[in-house]
Design a protein around this motif. Sequence first.
Motif, short mmCIF file in Angstrom:
data_model
loop_
_atom_site.label_atom_id
_atom_site.label_comp_id
_atom_site.label_asym_id
_atom_site.label_seq_id
_atom_site.Cartn_x
_atom_site.Cartn_y
_atom_site.Cartn_z
N ARG A 134 -52.21 -31.43 -27.63
CA ARG A 134 -51.94 -30.69 -26.39
C ARG A 134 -51.53 -29.26 -26.67
NH1 ARG A 134 -48.53 -34.83 -22.51
NH2 ARG A 134 -50.13 -36.42 -22.34
N ARG A 135 -50.71 -29.08 -27.71
CA ARG A 135 -50.30 -27.72 -28.06
C ARG A 135 -51.49 -26.88 -28.50
NH1 ARG A 135 -45.31 -29.43 -31.64
NH2 ARG A 135 -43.80 -29.85 -30.02
N GLU A 136 -52.36 -27.46 -29.32
CA GLU A 136 -53.53 -26.72 -29.77
C GLU A 136 -54.45 -26.38 -28.61
OE1 GLU A 136 -55.35 -28.99 -32.84
OE2 GLU A 136 -53.77 -28.56 -34.30
N GLU A 137 -54.61 -27.33 -27.69
CA GLU A 137 -55.46 -27.06 -26.53
C GLU A 137 -54.86 -25.96 -25.66
OE1 GLU A 137 -57.29 -29.44 -22.68
OE2 GLU A 137 -56.16 -30.53 -24.19
N ARG A 138 -53.53 -26.00 -25.46
CA ARG A 138 -52.87 -24.97 -24.68
C ARG A 138 -52.97 -23.61 -25.35
NH1 ARG A 138 -47.74 -27.33 -24.02
NH2 ARG A 138 -48.77 -28.92 -22.80
N ALA A 139 -52.78 -23.59 -26.68
CA ALA A 139 -52.89 -22.32 -27.41
C ALA A 139 -54.31 -21.77 -27.34
CB ALA A 139 -52.48 -22.53 -28.87
N HIS A 140 -55.31 -22.68 -27.39
CA HIS A 140 -56.71 -22.24 -27.28
C HIS A 140 -56.97 -21.63 -25.90
CE1 HIS A 140 -61.01 -22.20 -27.91
NE2 HIS A 140 -61.19 -22.91 -26.82
N ILE A 141 -56.46 -22.27 -24.85
CA ILE A 141 -56.64 -21.75 -23.49
C ILE A 141 -55.94 -20.40 -23.36
CG2 ILE A 141 -56.04 -22.14 -21.07
CD1 ILE A 141 -56.46 -25.15 -21.62
N GLU A 142 -54.73 -20.29 -23.94
CA GLU A 142 -54.02 -19.01 -23.86
C GLU A 142 -54.79 -17.91 -24.58
OE1 GLU A 142 -50.12 -19.62 -25.39
OE2 GLU A 142 -49.46 -20.80 -23.67
N ARG A 143 -55.37 -18.23 -25.74
CA ARG A 143 -56.15 -17.22 -26.48
C ARG A 143 -57.37 -16.78 -25.66
NH1 ARG A 143 -54.71 -20.31 -31.07
NH2 ARG A 143 -56.60 -21.56 -30.90
N ILE A 144 -58.07 -17.73 -25.04
CA ILE A 144 -59.24 -17.40 -24.24
C ILE A 144 -58.85 -16.53 -23.05
CG2 ILE A 144 -60.97 -18.38 -22.68
CD1 ILE A 144 -61.27 -20.69 -24.62
N GLU A 145 -57.75 -16.89 -22.38
CA GLU A 145 -57.31 -16.10 -21.22
C GLU A 145 -56.87 -14.70 -21.65
OE1 GLU A 145 -57.62 -16.81 -18.04
OE2 GLU A 145 -58.58 -18.69 -18.62
N THR A 146 -56.23 -14.61 -22.82
CA THR A 146 -55.83 -13.28 -23.33
C THR A 146 -57.05 -12.43 -23.62
OG1 THR A 146 -53.85 -14.26 -24.31
CG2 THR A 146 -54.52 -12.10 -25.13
N LEU A 147 -58.08 -13.02 -24.26
CA LEU A 147 -59.32 -12.28 -24.53
C LEU A 147 -60.00 -11.85 -23.23
CD1 LEU A 147 -60.79 -14.36 -27.49
CD2 LEU A 147 -59.93 -12.02 -27.58
N ARG A 148 -60.02 -12.77 -22.26
CA ARG A 148 -60.66 -12.44 -20.99
C ARG A 148 -59.92 -11.30 -20.28
NH1 ARG A 148 -61.08 -17.52 -17.88
NH2 ARG A 148 -62.86 -17.87 -19.23
#
Length: 200
Positions: A134-148
């Motif tokens: 869950r942490r990795e998935e959340r971190a991945h989503i945060e990275r994608i949103e930051t890039l966007r």
Amino acid sequence: MNEPIVARHWLAIAAPKAAPAIATTTVLALARIWNANGAEHSVGNAVLMTVLSAGAAAAGVVAGNSTGDSVLVGTAFAASGALAFAGVAGYADGMPLPLLLWSLATTGAYALAARYWRTDRRETVAHERDITDRREERAHIERIETLRATTQVEVARTGAAYAEHLAAALVHRAALPGFDPAVLERTGLPELPTTERKSA
């Protein structure tokens, strides 16, 4: 994401592992105290412990048939074994038989506890793995949103710079002699206010 590191005390780690030996040793010590206070070769006390042990075993069987709760059944059979062990250790006149029963009871207690420890360890590992996923998935989503968001900011900044340069070029061009704003409107550019129109 920083989380506090919780270090457990060594007693908290060792206590569950020592619990079966502590329990059987306590029963042995209490039974020998009882032996010294009149239980040795006492038929009445032996009968009492036999009845209590059989009652605890029967309660375990009934609990297993009616509720199916493994913890309740295990507790009832553990109580039955402890009562039988205490009865024999209290009735016997020497230490060899109580010590033999103590070693058997301790081994059996560790064998049963090891099964629960394995199950608990398996559940703990599965829970930790789930939390890590869950942490990795959340971190991945945060990275994608930051890039966007960064991309959107850069696009907006580039668009604003382009519009500013375009406006500066148009203003500069309007200042040149022979500039006709109607030509710009015919090419599709929006109509821009000029100095002559403002003064008119």
